[in-house]
Design an enzyme around this catalytic site. Structure first.
Site, PDB file in Angstrom:
ATOM      1  N   MET A  53     -15.609  -1.411   8.434  1.00 39.93           N
ATOM      2  CA  MET A  53     -16.585  -0.731   9.285  1.00 39.93           C
ATOM      3  C   MET A  53     -17.697  -0.099   8.456  1.00 39.93           C
ATOM      4  O   MET A  53     -18.881  -0.167   8.832  1.00 39.93           O
ATOM      5  CB  MET A  53     -15.894   0.325  10.140  1.00 39.93           C
ATOM      6  CG  MET A  53     -14.921  -0.237  11.159  1.00 39.93           C
ATOM      7  SD  MET A  53     -15.670  -1.448  12.286  1.00 39.93           S
ATOM      8  CE  MET A  53     -16.837  -0.429  13.173  1.00 39.93           C
ATOM      9  N   ASP A  90     -17.237   6.111  -1.433  1.00 39.50           N
ATOM     10  CA  ASP A  90     -15.813   5.817  -1.342  1.00 39.50           C
ATOM     11  C   ASP A  90     -15.159   6.411  -2.581  1.00 39.50           C
ATOM     12  O   ASP A  90     -15.845   6.948  -3.467  1.00 39.50           O
ATOM     13  CB  ASP A  90     -15.557   4.311  -1.245  1.00 39.50           C
ATOM     14  CG  ASP A  90     -14.242   3.995  -0.547  1.00 39.50           C
ATOM     15  OD1 ASP A  90     -14.254   3.435   0.557  1.00 39.50           O
ATOM     16  OD2 ASP A  90     -13.180   4.327  -1.118  1.00 39.50           O
ATOM     17  N   LYS A 107      -8.731  12.135   7.670  1.00 38.41           N
ATOM     18  CA  LYS A 107     -10.004  12.517   8.277  1.00 38.41           C
ATOM     19  C   LYS A 107     -10.212  14.031   8.210  1.00 38.41           C
ATOM     20  O   LYS A 107     -11.308  14.510   7.885  1.00 38.41           O
ATOM     21  CB  LYS A 107     -10.065  12.016   9.723  1.00 38.41           C
ATOM     22  CG  LYS A 107     -10.268  10.496   9.847  1.00 38.41           C
ATOM     23  CD  LYS A 107     -10.399  10.086  11.301  1.00 38.41           C
ATOM     24  CE  LYS A 107     -10.628   8.584  11.464  1.00 38.41           C
ATOM     25  NZ  LYS A 107     -11.992   8.178  11.103  1.00 38.41           N
ATOM     26  N   SER A 112     -12.058   5.022  16.906  1.00 39.52           N
ATOM     27  CA  SER A 112     -11.785   4.187  18.066  1.00 39.52           C
ATOM     28  C   SER A 112     -10.874   4.875  19.068  1.00 39.52           C
ATOM     29  O   SER A 112     -10.663   4.347  20.162  1.00 39.52           O
ATOM     30  CB  SER A 112     -11.132   2.871  17.617  1.00 39.52           C
ATOM     31  OG  SER A 112      -9.912   3.128  16.951  1.00 39.52           O
ATOM     32  N   HIS A 122     -18.445   5.180  18.562  1.00 40.05           N
ATOM     33  CA  HIS A 122     -17.491   4.104  18.318  1.00 40.05           C
ATOM     34  C   HIS A 122     -18.273   2.808  18.137  1.00 40.05           C
ATOM     35  O   HIS A 122     -18.720   2.192  19.096  1.00 40.05           O
ATOM     36  CB  HIS A 122     -16.508   3.990  19.481  1.00 40.05           C
ATOM     37  CG  HIS A 122     -15.494   2.910  19.293  1.00 40.05           C
ATOM     38  ND1 HIS A 122     -14.806   2.338  20.336  1.00 40.05           N
ATOM     39  CD2 HIS A 122     -15.049   2.274  18.165  1.00 40.05           C
ATOM     40  CE1 HIS A 122     -13.991   1.417  19.861  1.00 40.05           C
ATOM     41  NE2 HIS A 122     -14.132   1.348  18.557  1.00 40.05           N
ATOM     42  N   ASN A 165     -16.933  -4.005  15.857  1.00 37.12           N
ATOM     43  CA  ASN A 165     -16.943  -4.922  14.711  1.00 37.12           C
ATOM     44  C   ASN A 165     -17.195  -6.355  15.184  1.00 37.12           C
ATOM     45  O   ASN A 165     -16.593  -6.782  16.178  1.00 37.12           O
ATOM     46  CB  ASN A 165     -15.580  -4.828  14.003  1.00 37.12           C
ATOM     47  CG  ASN A 165     -15.535  -5.609  12.718  1.00 37.12           C
ATOM     48  OD1 ASN A 165     -16.505  -5.681  11.990  1.00 37.12           O
ATOM     49  ND2 ASN A 165     -14.393  -6.208  12.427  1.00 37.12           N
TER      50      ASN A 165
END
Length: 283
Positions: A12, A31, A94, A116, A137, A140
């Site tokens: 994503m 990241d 998260k 999601s 949301h 993909n």
């Protein structure tokens, strides 16, 4: 154009970064590992080059890539206008990231939760900026999808919704307003479909190929539910169903054991080369 941080360089995060860069936004992709970021940049460049062939817009690949910078330290997000978070659907991961971003980011930065299933108001409770947190949301593959679900939490301000809608419009997305409930619209329906399709395979009722063929040939779907699971990621599907089951405590969301076995075995779909189907190295 806004400067947008993207947290998480998985499937994503790659899609969101590509979509932003090809629509002229500066992007800071973050990241935890440089090798993950390097692989993400290679994937983005390849997808930009193939955009026209895949039915997308013609893109100046070099110009788009020049808009992307990367970092392994969240401090790289300190001065962005938005952060779009795309890490796995695990609340512990998260929550830790939002606590860190809240300390690092400019007070005016809007946090966009790309989830999601998890209700947006839960994220607001762990930040000092609940009015500036909103859910989007993305579907993909992100650059190919023209619509998103836009979710305002209990505290999200009208100004945050307005700014986010403007960003989404600039990305070529239609924002569909959805109430802040677990699973929103798409995954309240899709995850049940994928889960039941997996049960059909698990119980030996039908092969994955047969299940998907029914949806393609009888209902006109471009992809069957198990092909969709492979595209999204079987591990991501499992996380989403687990969130729905834990939230609603309804047995209809009980995850199919086959999904858990596949996720544990690394059969995550296209991104791992094997899911319900086998894929080549360029899938």
């Amino acid at each position: 154009m806004s400067v947008v941080g993207v947290a998480g360089a998985g499937v994503m995060g790659i899609g969101v970064t590509q979509n932003l860069a090809q629509t002229g936004h500066r992007v800071v992709l973050v990241d935890t590992e440089q090798q993950v970021l390097d692989a993400a940049l290679q994937k983005i460049e390849a997808q930009l080059r193939m955009s026209r062939m895949l039915g997308g817009p013609a893109v100046d690949t070099a110009a788009a890539m020049a808009l992307i910078s990367t970092g392994v330290d969240p401090k790289a997000l300190a001065e962005v206008d938005f952060v779009i978070e795309n890490i796995p659907e695990r609340w512990d991961l998260k929550r830790a990231l939002y606590l860190e971003m809240d300390r690092i980011c400019d007070p005016a930065t809007v946090f966009v939760v790309n989830t999601s299933a998890i209700p947006i108001t839960e994220f607001a409770a762990v930040t000092g900026r609940p009015e500036q947190l909103v859910g989007v949301h993305f579907m993909n593959p992100v650059p190919m999808k023209t619509a998103v679900e836009l979710i305002a939490g209990e505290h999200t301000s009208a100004e945050t919704v307005r700014r986010t809608r403007e960003l989404l419009n600039a990305m070529g997305k239609k924002a569909i307003d959805v109430k802040d409930v677990c699973g929103f619209i798409s995954n309240r329906v899709l995850m049940l479909t994928v889960n039941e399709a997996a049960f059909l395979v698990h119980q030996g009722v039908a092969t994955a190929e047969a299940v998907d063929e029914v949806f393609r040939s009888c209902f006109g779907h471009p992809m069957g539910p198990l092909e969709t699971a492979d595209l999204i990621g079987v591990d991501t599907i499992l996380h989403s169903i687990d969130v729905l089951y834990q939230h609603y405590r309804d047995s209809k969301y009980r995850p199919c054991p086959l999904l858990r076995t596949m996720a544990n075995a690394g059969r995550h779909g296209r991104k791992s080369g094997r899911g319900f189907y086998e894929y080549g190295p360029t899938a």
